[in-house]
Design a protein around this motif. Structure first.
Motif, PDB file in Angstrom:
ATOM      1  N   LEU A  30      -1.454  -0.566  -3.591  1.00  0.00           N
ATOM      2  CA  LEU A  30      -1.214   0.492  -4.628  1.00  0.00           C
ATOM      3  C   LEU A  30      -2.182   0.157  -5.621  1.00  0.00           C
ATOM      4  CD1 LEU A  30       2.479   1.396  -4.622  1.00  0.00           C
ATOM      5  CD2 LEU A  30       0.749   2.607  -3.692  1.00  0.00           C
ATOM      6  N   SER A  31      -2.930   1.269  -6.203  1.00  0.00           N
ATOM      7  CA  SER A  31      -3.578   1.166  -7.642  1.00  0.00           C
ATOM      8  C   SER A  31      -2.958   2.158  -8.608  1.00  0.00           C
ATOM      9  CB  SER A  31      -5.012   1.295  -7.191  1.00  0.00           C
ATOM     10  OG  SER A  31      -5.214   2.520  -6.628  1.00  0.00           O
ATOM     11  N   VAL A  32      -2.375   3.108  -8.225  1.00  0.00           N
ATOM     12  CA  VAL A  32      -1.891   4.155  -8.864  1.00  0.00           C
ATOM     13  C   VAL A  32      -0.568   4.404  -9.107  1.00  0.00           C
ATOM     14  CG1 VAL A  32      -2.007   6.913  -9.391  1.00  0.00           C
ATOM     15  CG2 VAL A  32      -3.961   5.848  -8.423  1.00  0.00           C
ATOM     16  N   TYR A  33      -0.013   4.304 -10.102  1.00  0.00           N
ATOM     17  CA  TYR A  33       1.422   4.307 -10.487  1.00  0.00           C
ATOM     18  C   TYR A  33       1.909   5.500 -11.245  1.00  0.00           C
ATOM     19  CZ  TYR A  33       1.490  -0.409  -8.624  1.00  0.00           C
ATOM     20  OH  TYR A  33       1.430  -1.438  -7.721  1.00  0.00           O
ATOM     21  N   PRO A  34       3.048   6.280 -11.124  1.00  0.00           N
ATOM     22  CA  PRO A  34       4.126   6.024 -10.061  1.00  0.00           C
ATOM     23  C   PRO A  34       3.571   6.632  -8.763  1.00  0.00           C
ATOM     24  CG  PRO A  34       4.644   7.795 -11.537  1.00  0.00           C
ATOM     25  CD  PRO A  34       3.286   7.169 -12.058  1.00  0.00           C
ATOM     26  N   ALA A  35       3.984   6.040  -7.592  1.00  0.00           N
ATOM     27  CA  ALA A  35       3.699   6.374  -6.197  1.00  0.00           C
ATOM     28  C   ALA A  35       4.895   6.522  -5.658  1.00  0.00           C
ATOM     29  CB  ALA A  35       2.660   5.400  -5.785  1.00  0.00           C
ATOM     30  N   GLU A  36       4.929   7.367  -4.372  1.00  0.00           N
ATOM     31  CA  GLU A  36       6.004   7.651  -3.636  1.00  0.00           C
ATOM     32  C   GLU A  36       5.472   7.537  -2.139  1.00  0.00           C
ATOM     33  OE1 GLU A  36       8.947  11.214  -2.769  1.00  0.00           O
ATOM     34  OE2 GLU A  36       8.467  10.782  -4.925  1.00  0.00           O
ATOM     35  N   ARG A  37       6.355   7.002  -1.390  1.00  0.00           N
ATOM     36  CA  ARG A  37       6.311   7.186   0.008  1.00  0.00           C
ATOM     37  C   ARG A  37       7.555   7.401   0.613  1.00  0.00           C
ATOM     38  NH1 ARG A  37       1.698   3.058   1.442  1.00  0.00           N
ATOM     39  NH2 ARG A  37       0.212   3.565  -0.217  1.00  0.00           N
ATOM     40  N   ARG A  38       7.314   8.330   1.741  1.00  0.00           N
ATOM     41  CA  ARG A  38       8.448   8.604   2.695  1.00  0.00           C
ATOM     42  C   ARG A  38       8.204   8.285   4.134  1.00  0.00           C
ATOM     43  NH1 ARG A  38      12.376  12.708   0.687  1.00  0.00           N
ATOM     44  NH2 ARG A  38      11.777  12.958  -1.408  1.00  0.00           N
ATOM     45  N   VAL A  39       9.207   7.872   4.825  1.00  0.00           N
ATOM     46  CA  VAL A  39       8.995   7.464   6.387  1.00  0.00           C
ATOM     47  C   VAL A  39      10.248   7.571   7.019  1.00  0.00           C
ATOM     48  CG1 VAL A  39       9.540   4.975   5.980  1.00  0.00           C
ATOM     49  CG2 VAL A  39       8.033   5.730   7.785  1.00  0.00           C
ATOM     50  N   ASN A  40      10.045   8.402   8.322  1.00  0.00           N
ATOM     51  CA  ASN A  40      11.128   8.569   9.141  1.00  0.00           C
ATOM     52  C   ASN A  40      11.064   7.505  10.134  1.00  0.00           C
ATOM     53  OD1 ASN A  40      11.848  11.199   8.091  1.00  0.00           O
ATOM     54  ND2 ASN A  40      10.409  12.105   9.361  1.00  0.00           N
ATOM     55  N   VAL A  41      12.355   6.897  10.132  1.00  0.00           N
ATOM     56  CA  VAL A  41      12.468   5.881  11.150  1.00  0.00           C
ATOM     57  C   VAL A  41      13.541   6.186  12.104  1.00  0.00           C
ATOM     58  CG1 VAL A  41      11.537   3.861  10.006  1.00  0.00           C
ATOM     59  CG2 VAL A  41      14.034   4.663   9.571  1.00  0.00           C
ATOM     60  N   SER A  42      13.962   5.345  13.235  1.00  0.00           N
ATOM     61  CA  SER A  42      14.975   6.015  14.208  1.00  0.00           C
ATOM     62  C   SER A  42      16.462   6.158  13.523  1.00  0.00           C
ATOM     63  CB  SER A  42      14.977   4.900  15.254  1.00  0.00           C
ATOM     64  OG  SER A  42      15.419   3.828  14.742  1.00  0.00           O
ATOM     65  N   GLU A  43      16.656   5.321  12.707  1.00  0.00           N
ATOM     66  CA  GLU A  43      18.035   5.546  11.970  1.00  0.00           C
ATOM     67  C   GLU A  43      17.936   6.379  10.755  1.00  0.00           C
ATOM     68  OE1 GLU A  43      19.001   1.246  11.736  1.00  0.00           O
ATOM     69  OE2 GLU A  43      20.471   1.403  13.466  1.00  0.00           O
ATOM     70  N   GLY A  44      17.143   6.819  10.218  1.00  0.00           N
ATOM     71  CA  GLY A  44      17.194   7.677   9.035  1.00  0.00           C
ATOM     72  C   GLY A  44      15.799   7.921   8.408  1.00  0.00           C
ATOM     73  N   ILE A  45      15.887   8.314   7.317  1.00  0.00           N
ATOM     74  CA  ILE A  45      14.681   8.255   6.270  1.00  0.00           C
ATOM     75  C   ILE A  45      14.547   7.358   5.125  1.00  0.00           C
ATOM     76  CG2 ILE A  45      13.716  10.024   4.784  1.00  0.00           C
ATOM     77  CD1 ILE A  45      15.043  12.260   6.489  1.00  0.00           C
ATOM     78  N   LEU A  46      13.626   6.872   4.932  1.00  0.00           N
ATOM     79  CA  LEU A  46      13.411   5.937   3.967  1.00  0.00           C
ATOM     80  C   LEU A  46      12.357   6.472   2.780  1.00  0.00           C
ATOM     81  CD1 LEU A  46      12.675   2.732   5.809  1.00  0.00           C
ATOM     82  CD2 LEU A  46      14.407   2.990   4.384  1.00  0.00           C
ATOM     83  N   LYS A  47      12.905   6.652   1.406  1.00  0.00           N
ATOM     84  CA  LYS A  47      12.033   7.146   0.377  1.00  0.00           C
ATOM     85  C   LYS A  47      11.893   5.980  -0.490  1.00  0.00           C
ATOM     86  CE  LYS A  47      12.415  10.037  -3.538  1.00  0.00           C
ATOM     87  NZ  LYS A  47      12.998  10.787  -4.322  1.00  0.00           N
ATOM     88  N   VAL A  48      10.498   5.644  -0.805  1.00  0.00           N
ATOM     89  CA  VAL A  48      10.320   4.398  -1.800  1.00  0.00           C
ATOM     90  C   VAL A  48       9.533   4.897  -2.958  1.00  0.00           C
ATOM     91  CG1 VAL A  48       9.276   1.996  -1.816  1.00  0.00           C
ATOM     92  CG2 VAL A  48      10.162   2.951   0.385  1.00  0.00           C
ATOM     93  N   VAL A  49      10.024   4.607  -4.196  1.00  0.00           N
ATOM     94  CA  VAL A  49       9.285   5.152  -5.117  1.00  0.00           C
ATOM     95  C   VAL A  49       8.820   3.860  -6.238  1.00  0.00           C
ATOM     96  CG1 VAL A  49       9.380   6.419  -7.524  1.00  0.00           C
ATOM     97  CG2 VAL A  49      10.433   7.220  -5.422  1.00  0.00           C
ATOM     98  N   PHE A  50       7.507   3.727  -6.435  1.00  0.00           N
ATOM     99  CA  PHE A  50       6.954   2.653  -7.007  1.00  0.00           C
ATOM    100  C   PHE A  50       6.828   2.907  -8.416  1.00  0.00           C
ATOM    101  CE2 PHE A  50       5.344   2.209  -2.592  1.00  0.00           C
ATOM    102  CZ  PHE A  50       5.991   0.780  -2.143  1.00  0.00           C
ATOM    103  N   THR A  51       6.900   1.882  -9.274  1.00  0.00           N
ATOM    104  CA  THR A  51       6.790   2.020 -10.817  1.00  0.00           C
ATOM    105  C   THR A  51       6.407   0.862 -11.479  1.00  0.00           C
ATOM    106  OG1 THR A  51       8.511   3.713 -11.117  1.00  0.00           O
ATOM    107  CG2 THR A  51       7.829   2.862 -12.932  1.00  0.00           C
ATOM    108  N   LYS A  52       5.215   0.766 -12.163  1.00  0.00           N
ATOM    109  CA  LYS A  52       4.594  -0.189 -12.708  1.00  0.00           C
ATOM    110  C   LYS A  52       5.318  -0.699 -14.165  1.00  0.00           C
ATOM    111  CE  LYS A  52       0.393  -2.793 -13.296  1.00  0.00           C
ATOM    112  NZ  LYS A  52       0.066  -3.394 -11.973  1.00  0.00           N
ATOM    113  N   ILE A  53       6.019  -1.834 -13.917  1.00  0.00           N
ATOM    114  CA  ILE A  53       6.805  -2.203 -15.375  1.00  0.00           C
ATOM    115  C   ILE A  53       5.876  -2.956 -16.410  1.00  0.00           C
ATOM    116  CG2 ILE A  53       8.927  -3.656 -16.081  1.00  0.00           C
ATOM    117  CD1 ILE A  53       9.737  -1.392 -14.173  1.00  0.00           C
ATOM    118  N   SER A  54       5.301  -4.002 -15.921  1.00  0.00           N
ATOM    119  CA  SER A  54       4.324  -4.535 -16.892  1.00  0.00           C
ATOM    120  C   SER A  54       3.016  -4.848 -15.914  1.00  0.00           C
ATOM    121  CB  SER A  54       4.814  -6.032 -17.391  1.00  0.00           C
ATOM    122  OG  SER A  54       5.144  -6.859 -16.271  1.00  0.00           O
ATOM    123  N   GLY A  55       1.996  -5.801 -16.469  1.00  0.00           N
ATOM    124  CA  GLY A  55       0.746  -6.219 -15.916  1.00  0.00           C
ATOM    125  C   GLY A  55       1.211  -6.563 -14.650  1.00  0.00           C
TER     126      GLY A  55
END
Length: 124
Positions: free
Chosen positions: A63-88
């Motif tokens: 990742l180079s741009v924040y905030p970022a979000e990724r979603r992925v479907n897997v066999s047991e459900g759905i994953l949602k990941v949100v990235f946020t930069k806190i500090s350097g």
């Protein structure tokens, strides 16, 4: 008192006791099944969260741009990941796992990018 008059109430009482016993057993089995179902669902949630964190640890390196979000479907459900930069050198990513039965579990992970280690893990 007539002996025939005593048999009918005795049989009726015995049937009532047997009915109470079987209803108790039925309720016990139903509650055990519900408990096992809940345990299985919690294990699915934990597996999904672990998959999400594993994937997020790979994605965070690219990742180079924040905030970022990724979603992925897997066999047991759905994953949602949100990235946020806190500090350097610290990134927080939240993982939300939704199982196929629509139960949800969330976790926030604070990740140190320079040391490549998890600094903190907060569930809820």
């Amino acid at each position: 008192m007539n002996e025939r008059g005593m048999v009918y109430p005795l049989i009726l009482s015995l049937c009532f006791i047997i009915l109470i016993f079987f209803s108790f057993l039925t309720e016990k089995v139903a509650s055990e099944r519900q408990f096992v179902f809940m345990q299985e669902e919690q294990l699915r949630q934990v597996r999904l969260i672990q998959q999400g964190v594993d994937r997020a640890l790979i994605w965070v390196e690219d990742l180079s741009v924040y905030p970022a979000e990724r979603r992925v479907n897997v066999s047991e459900g759905i994953l949602k990941v949100v990235f946020t930069k806190i500090s350097g050198d610290e990134v927080m990513f939240s993982v939300e796992a939704v199982t196929t039965r629509q139960s949800t579990k969330k976790v926030k992970v604070y990740y140190n990018v320079t040391q490549k280690s998890v600094a903190k893990w907060v569930e809820g």
